[in-house]
Design a protein around this motif. Structure first.
Motif, PDB file in Angstrom:
ATOM      1  N   ALA A  32       0.823  -1.208   0.000  1.00 45.07           N
ATOM      2  CA  ALA A  32       0.000   0.000   0.000  1.00 45.07           C
ATOM      3  C   ALA A  32       0.857   1.259   0.000  1.00 45.07           C
ATOM      4  O   ALA A  32       0.546   2.241  -0.684  1.00 45.07           O
ATOM      5  CB  ALA A  32      -0.927  -0.005   1.223  1.00 45.07           C
ATOM      6  N   ALA A  33       1.954   1.244   0.749  1.00 48.27           N
ATOM      7  CA  ALA A  33       2.839   2.403   0.812  1.00 48.27           C
ATOM      8  C   ALA A  33       3.507   2.671  -0.529  1.00 48.27           C
ATOM      9  O   ALA A  33       3.633   3.834  -0.945  1.00 48.27           O
ATOM     10  CB  ALA A  33       3.896   2.184   1.894  1.00 48.27           C
ATOM     11  N   VAL A  34       3.900   1.623  -1.217  1.00 41.95           N
ATOM     12  CA  VAL A  34       4.583   1.772  -2.509  1.00 41.95           C
ATOM     13  C   VAL A  34       3.664   2.433  -3.532  1.00 41.95           C
ATOM     14  O   VAL A  34       4.077   3.360  -4.250  1.00 41.95           O
ATOM     15  CB  VAL A  34       5.078   0.404  -3.026  1.00 41.95           C
ATOM     16  CG1 VAL A  34       5.544   0.511  -4.478  1.00 41.95           C
ATOM     17  CG2 VAL A  34       6.221  -0.112  -2.158  1.00 41.95           C
ATOM     18  N   VAL A  35       2.417   1.986  -3.604  1.00 38.17           N
ATOM     19  CA  VAL A  35       1.508   2.544  -4.609  1.00 38.17           C
ATOM     20  C   VAL A  35       0.979   3.918  -4.207  1.00 38.17           C
ATOM     21  O   VAL A  35       0.570   4.714  -5.062  1.00 38.17           O
ATOM     22  CB  VAL A  35       0.334   1.580  -4.887  1.00 38.17           C
ATOM     23  CG1 VAL A  35       0.840   0.249  -5.411  1.00 38.17           C
ATOM     24  CG2 VAL A  35      -0.512   1.369  -3.639  1.00 38.17           C
ATOM     25  N   ALA A  36       0.978   4.215  -2.908  1.00 37.55           N
ATOM     26  CA  ALA A  36       0.468   5.512  -2.444  1.00 37.55           C
ATOM     27  C   ALA A  36       1.525   6.606  -2.539  1.00 37.55           C
ATOM     28  O   ALA A  36       1.177   7.794  -2.637  1.00 37.55           O
ATOM     29  CB  ALA A  36      -0.016   5.390  -1.001  1.00 37.55           C
ATOM     30  N   PHE A  37       2.786   6.232  -2.501  1.00 37.72           N
ATOM     31  CA  PHE A  37       3.865   7.220  -2.432  1.00 37.72           C
ATOM     32  C   PHE A  37       3.840   8.249  -3.572  1.00 37.72           C
ATOM     33  O   PHE A  37       3.969   9.458  -3.304  1.00 37.72           O
ATOM     34  CB  PHE A  37       5.225   6.514  -2.393  1.00 37.72           C
ATOM     35  CG  PHE A  37       6.387   7.452  -2.390  1.00 37.72           C
ATOM     36  CD1 PHE A  37       6.816   8.053  -1.209  1.00 37.72           C
ATOM     37  CD2 PHE A  37       7.050   7.768  -3.569  1.00 37.72           C
ATOM     38  CE1 PHE A  37       7.883   8.937  -1.201  1.00 37.72           C
ATOM     39  CE2 PHE A  37       8.116   8.646  -3.579  1.00 37.72           C
ATOM     40  CZ  PHE A  37       8.533   9.228  -2.390  1.00 37.72           C
ATOM     41  N   PRO A  38       3.705   7.842  -4.843  1.00 38.27           N
ATOM     42  CA  PRO A  38       3.767   8.850  -5.917  1.00 38.27           C
ATOM     43  C   PRO A  38       2.721   9.950  -5.781  1.00 38.27           C
ATOM     44  O   PRO A  38       3.021  11.123  -6.004  1.00 38.27           O
ATOM     45  CB  PRO A  38       3.534   8.017  -7.186  1.00 38.27           C
ATOM     46  CG  PRO A  38       3.925   6.633  -6.820  1.00 38.27           C
ATOM     47  CD  PRO A  38       3.547   6.480  -5.381  1.00 38.27           C
ATOM     48  N   LEU A  39       1.489   9.587  -5.435  1.00 44.49           N
ATOM     49  CA  LEU A  39       0.426  10.587  -5.304  1.00 44.49           C
ATOM     50  C   LEU A  39       0.717  11.555  -4.169  1.00 44.49           C
ATOM     51  O   LEU A  39       0.554  12.781  -4.316  1.00 44.49           O
ATOM     52  CB  LEU A  39      -0.910   9.894  -5.062  1.00 44.49           C
ATOM     53  CG  LEU A  39      -1.493   9.101  -6.235  1.00 44.49           C
ATOM     54  CD1 LEU A  39      -2.742   8.354  -5.798  1.00 44.49           C
ATOM     55  CD2 LEU A  39      -1.810  10.032  -7.396  1.00 44.49           C
ATOM     56  N   MET A  40       1.148  11.020  -3.040  1.00 45.90           N
ATOM     57  CA  MET A  40       1.433  11.873  -1.900  1.00 45.90           C
ATOM     58  C   MET A  40       2.654  12.750  -2.174  1.00 45.90           C
ATOM     59  O   MET A  40       2.658  13.946  -1.860  1.00 45.90           O
ATOM     60  CB  MET A  40       1.656  11.034  -0.637  1.00 45.90           C
ATOM     61  CG  MET A  40       1.621  11.860   0.637  1.00 45.90           C
ATOM     62  SD  MET A  40       1.880  10.903   2.149  1.00 45.90           S
ATOM     63  CE  MET A  40       0.500   9.767   2.087  1.00 45.90           C
ATOM     64  N   TYR A  41       3.670  12.171  -2.764  1.00 47.56           N
ATOM     65  CA  TYR A  41       4.896  12.914  -3.072  1.00 47.56           C
ATOM     66  C   TYR A  41       4.607  14.083  -4.010  1.00 47.56           C
ATOM     67  O   TYR A  41       5.066  15.206  -3.771  1.00 47.56           O
ATOM     68  CB  TYR A  41       5.926  11.977  -3.695  1.00 47.56           C
ATOM     69  CG  TYR A  41       7.079  12.693  -4.350  1.00 47.56           C
ATOM     70  CD1 TYR A  41       8.120  13.225  -3.585  1.00 47.56           C
ATOM     71  CD2 TYR A  41       7.122  12.857  -5.733  1.00 47.56           C
ATOM     72  CE1 TYR A  41       9.172  13.905  -4.185  1.00 47.56           C
ATOM     73  CE2 TYR A  41       8.172  13.532  -6.341  1.00 47.56           C
ATOM     74  CZ  TYR A  41       9.195  14.051  -5.561  1.00 47.56           C
ATOM     75  OH  TYR A  41      10.236  14.725  -6.162  1.00 47.56           O
ATOM     76  N   GLN A  42       3.847  13.836  -5.072  1.00 51.19           N
ATOM     77  CA  GLN A  42       3.578  14.881  -6.048  1.00 51.19           C
ATOM     78  C   GLN A  42       2.803  16.037  -5.436  1.00 51.19           C
ATOM     79  O   GLN A  42       3.101  17.202  -5.684  1.00 51.19           O
ATOM     80  CB  GLN A  42       2.792  14.304  -7.234  1.00 51.19           C
ATOM     81  CG  GLN A  42       2.457  15.316  -8.322  1.00 51.19           C
ATOM     82  CD  GLN A  42       3.690  15.969  -8.923  1.00 51.19           C
ATOM     83  OE1 GLN A  42       4.729  15.322  -9.069  1.00 51.19           O
ATOM     84  NE2 GLN A  42       3.600  17.249  -9.250  1.00 51.19           N
ATOM     85  N   SER A  43       1.806  15.719  -4.617  1.00 50.48           N
ATOM     86  CA  SER A  43       1.004  16.766  -3.989  1.00 50.48           C
ATOM     87  C   SER A  43       1.837  17.590  -3.008  1.00 50.48           C
ATOM     88  O   SER A  43       1.760  18.827  -2.987  1.00 50.48           O
ATOM     89  CB  SER A  43      -0.190  16.141  -3.265  1.00 50.48           C
ATOM     90  OG  SER A  43      -1.011  17.137  -2.696  1.00 50.48           O
TER      91      SER A  43
ATOM     92  N   LEU B  56      -2.175  18.011   3.113  1.00 52.04           N
ATOM     93  CA  LEU B  56      -3.384  17.303   3.536  1.00 52.04           C
ATOM     94  C   LEU B  56      -4.041  16.606   2.347  1.00 52.04           C
ATOM     95  O   LEU B  56      -4.524  15.473   2.472  1.00 52.04           O
ATOM     96  CB  LEU B  56      -4.368  18.284   4.173  1.00 52.04           C
ATOM     97  CG  LEU B  56      -5.583  17.658   4.877  1.00 52.04           C
ATOM     98  CD1 LEU B  56      -5.132  16.657   5.925  1.00 52.04           C
ATOM     99  CD2 LEU B  56      -6.444  18.741   5.507  1.00 52.04           C
ATOM    100  N   THR B  57      -4.036  17.264   1.207  1.00 50.38           N
ATOM    101  CA  THR B  57      -4.568  16.638  -0.004  1.00 50.38           C
ATOM    102  C   THR B  57      -3.769  15.389  -0.360  1.00 50.38           C
ATOM    103  O   THR B  57      -4.334  14.348  -0.703  1.00 50.38           O
ATOM    104  CB  THR B  57      -4.530  17.622  -1.187  1.00 50.38           C
ATOM    105  OG1 THR B  57      -5.355  18.749  -0.897  1.00 50.38           O
ATOM    106  CG2 THR B  57      -5.015  16.962  -2.467  1.00 50.38           C
ATOM    107  N   GLY B  58      -2.451  15.487  -0.273  1.00 50.98           N
ATOM    108  CA  GLY B  58      -1.606  14.344  -0.556  1.00 50.98           C
ATOM    109  C   GLY B  58      -1.845  13.191   0.398  1.00 50.98           C
ATOM    110  O   GLY B  58      -1.863  12.022  -0.006  1.00 50.98           O
ATOM    111  N   VAL B  59      -2.039  13.515   1.668  1.00 48.54           N
ATOM    112  CA  VAL B  59      -2.300  12.483   2.676  1.00 48.54           C
ATOM    113  C   VAL B  59      -3.606  11.758   2.369  1.00 48.54           C
ATOM    114  O   VAL B  59      -3.678  10.521   2.418  1.00 48.54           O
ATOM    115  CB  VAL B  59      -2.337  13.097   4.089  1.00 48.54           C
ATOM    116  CG1 VAL B  59      -2.890  12.090   5.093  1.00 48.54           C
ATOM    117  CG2 VAL B  59      -0.948  13.547   4.512  1.00 48.54           C
TER     118      VAL B  59
END
Length: 219
Positions: free
Chosen positions: A96-107, A147-150
């Motif tokens: 879950a962390a691997v697939v979530a990282f790009p979205l959170m990082y970009q935001s 917060l959006t990234g989270v």
């Protein structure tokens, strides 16, 4: 197949733990990458975003290769803990962390880049360290983007399926999350049970996306 709250509880647990770790890594990575003149920046960011475009089965396969019993990482973990990471809750968290990282990082990165460089420059002139600038200036001024990234990262981790199925498996009462429970319900013809999990997933995802729109000030 019988209805159980366990996949729901596990999905929330996996997404929460994955979000915490991803948040820490994304904050540090975004702050480091927003600095000028980073060598290999394009290559590093390409690696960061690979989970967005790679098939989930590829991600799951790579996680097995990295953390499996035949790798030195997997062997080191097993020698310390006495157990393999494969087919465990920890494996679901990692996926879950691997697939979530790009979205959170970009935001988060977008928020960091929006901070006025003059404010950072003034803080540096006053003798503020990099850590002080990060925690006292950059993060507070990037709160909405963070917060959006989270929220996006949590939602992505909450709905992760492919990599989780390969790396953590689909063991009822142990590693079965909502997406894998839906998969098993459909495979066994338990359509009604699948609908329960589907509606829980849709309702929660809708709520989180609504929160994001409110954060952004959309109507």
């Amino acid at each position: 197949m019988q209805w159980s709250w366990y996949p729901v509880q596990l999905s929330f647990y996996v997404a929460t733990v994955a979000t915490i770790w991803t948040f820490i890594l994304a904050i540090l990575a975004a702050f480091w990458m927003t600095k000028k003149h980073r060598k290999g920046k394009a290559i590093i960011e390409t690696i960061f975003f690979l989970p967005l475009v790679l098939p989930p089965t590829v991600i799951g396969f790579l996680l097995i290769i990295i953390f499996g019993r035949n790798s030195w990482v997997g062997q080191a973990i097993e020698s310390i803990t006495g157990n393999s990471l494969l087919f465990t809750t920890t494996a679901a968290v990692i996926a879950a962390a691997v697939v979530a990282f790009p979205l959170m990082y970009q935001s988060i990165k977008t928020g960091f880049l929006s901070v006025d460089s003059n404010i950072i420059g003034a803080a540096q002139v006053d003798g503020a360290t990099e850590w002080v600038i990060l925690w006292k200036i950059v993060i507070p001024l990037s709160f909405r983007s963070i917060l959006t990234g989270v929220v996006l990262g949590f939602t992505r981790g909450f709905g992760e399926f492919g990599a989780t199925l390969m790396f953590a498996g689909n063991i009822p009462g142990k590693t079965q999350t909502i997406p894998t429970a839906i998969y098993l319900a459909i495979e066994t013809g338990a359509t009604n049970i699948a609908w329960y999990y589907v509606w829980i997933s849709i309702s929660f995802s809708f709520l989180l996306l609504f929160i994001i729109n409110r954060i952004r000030g959309d109507t």
